[in-house]
Design a protein around this motif. Sequence first.
Motif, short mmCIF file in Angstrom:
data_model
loop_
_atom_site.label_atom_id
_atom_site.label_comp_id
_atom_site.label_asym_id
_atom_site.label_seq_id
_atom_site.Cartn_x
_atom_site.Cartn_y
_atom_site.Cartn_z
N LYS A 1 -111.67 12.77 -27.56
CA LYS A 1 -110.41 13.46 -27.30
C LYS A 1 -110.24 13.61 -25.79
CE LYS A 1 -109.99 16.39 -31.45
NZ LYS A 1 -109.87 17.82 -31.89
N GLU B 1 -102.73 16.51 -25.84
CA GLU B 1 -104.06 16.04 -26.18
C GLU B 1 -103.94 14.75 -26.99
OE1 GLU B 1 -108.07 18.28 -27.35
OE2 GLU B 1 -106.60 18.31 -28.98
N LEU C 1 -106.07 11.09 -28.72
CA LEU C 1 -107.27 10.54 -29.34
C LEU C 1 -107.56 9.20 -28.67
CD1 LEU C 1 -109.21 11.30 -31.70
CD2 LEU C 1 -107.80 9.83 -33.17
N TRP D 1 -102.65 9.62 -33.51
CA TRP D 1 -103.26 10.49 -34.51
C TRP D 1 -102.94 9.94 -35.90
CZ3 TRP D 1 -106.57 14.08 -32.80
CH2 TRP D 1 -106.44 14.53 -31.48
#
Length: 354
Positions: free
Chosen positions: A140, A147, A149, A166
């Motif tokens: 992350k 935020e 991935l 995501w």
Amino acid sequence: MRSIWNGAISFGLVSIPIKLVNATESHSISFRQIHLGDGGRIRYRKVCELDGEEVPSAEIGKGYEEADGSVIPITDEDLAQLPLATAKTIEIMSFVPADEIDPLQMDAAYYLAANGATAAKPYTLLREALKRSRKVAIAKYALRGRERLGMLRVVDDVIAMHGLLWPDEIRAPEGVAPEVTVSVREAELDLADALMATLGEVDMASLHDDYREAVEAMIAAKAGGGFEPAEAVREPAGGQVIDLMAALEKSVRAAKASRGEADAEAGGGGEVTPLRRKGAGSGSGSAAPKAVGGKKSTAASAKKTAASASAATKKKSTTGKSAATKSTSAAATAAKKTGAASKKAATPRKRSSA
């Protein structure tokens, strides 16, 4: 290359200072909007809708608009104070096989560069660990106010990171597949396999953007005043009904010809000879069946028949000759007996003496 983000990779208790660098770049040609009358640039100005005044970038901030239309101002300080562990850290959570990552999740790509001499040792350790495990790291990180991935993998001697969407950002493919039931024959699959094998592999480094090169050539020609528009090549309209098998067969021949593997017939520019299909019935032009299970071929049968006929003719001839010879011999014998009898009858008998 210029870095776009500075932070660290968190690998358990190991912290690796890194710089984030864009791994890709766009070569698309950008166009400006112009006024057709005089060629002047059309620009967009940022104007406040309350006072009608143009606002410079230094006076423009962020705001969240609620459902009733009211706007809540959000400052960079507000975002910086959020309790987000990944604000300046790429936090590795796990290691998984690369084939577990759905390519649909792939987003932007970055290179991770070691930031400073002290980062070289832990950076190399993580890189070699990824190589040996043959896995990728799932992490992350925070970038541009949200935020994200990411997936870390090794490219040559560099750790690269792919931004991932995501899982809830991937839409289900509902209503995309054909709605009708279609059956595909084995012969069609065989031809598709043959076409794939003929096309083979490609050197990815040799691929280039033909359209962009054509646009650049057109711009250069127009700038030099020597541009002459060519007649556009129009492809036939879609929706045509085609013979799938014939199209696959011609595609295989065309692919072989483009790779220099065409035979003499294909190079002659004639019609494409259909490939032999599995399970096809015998018809005009089909090859003679091979001998199976000990059955003799037609040629062998014909040869035997001719041999038998020749033997019969020879035998008949020999028999006739023998019969003729025997008949001649019998006639000669009969004639000899008849002559002897006639001579005996013609000779007078001697009288016996008294």
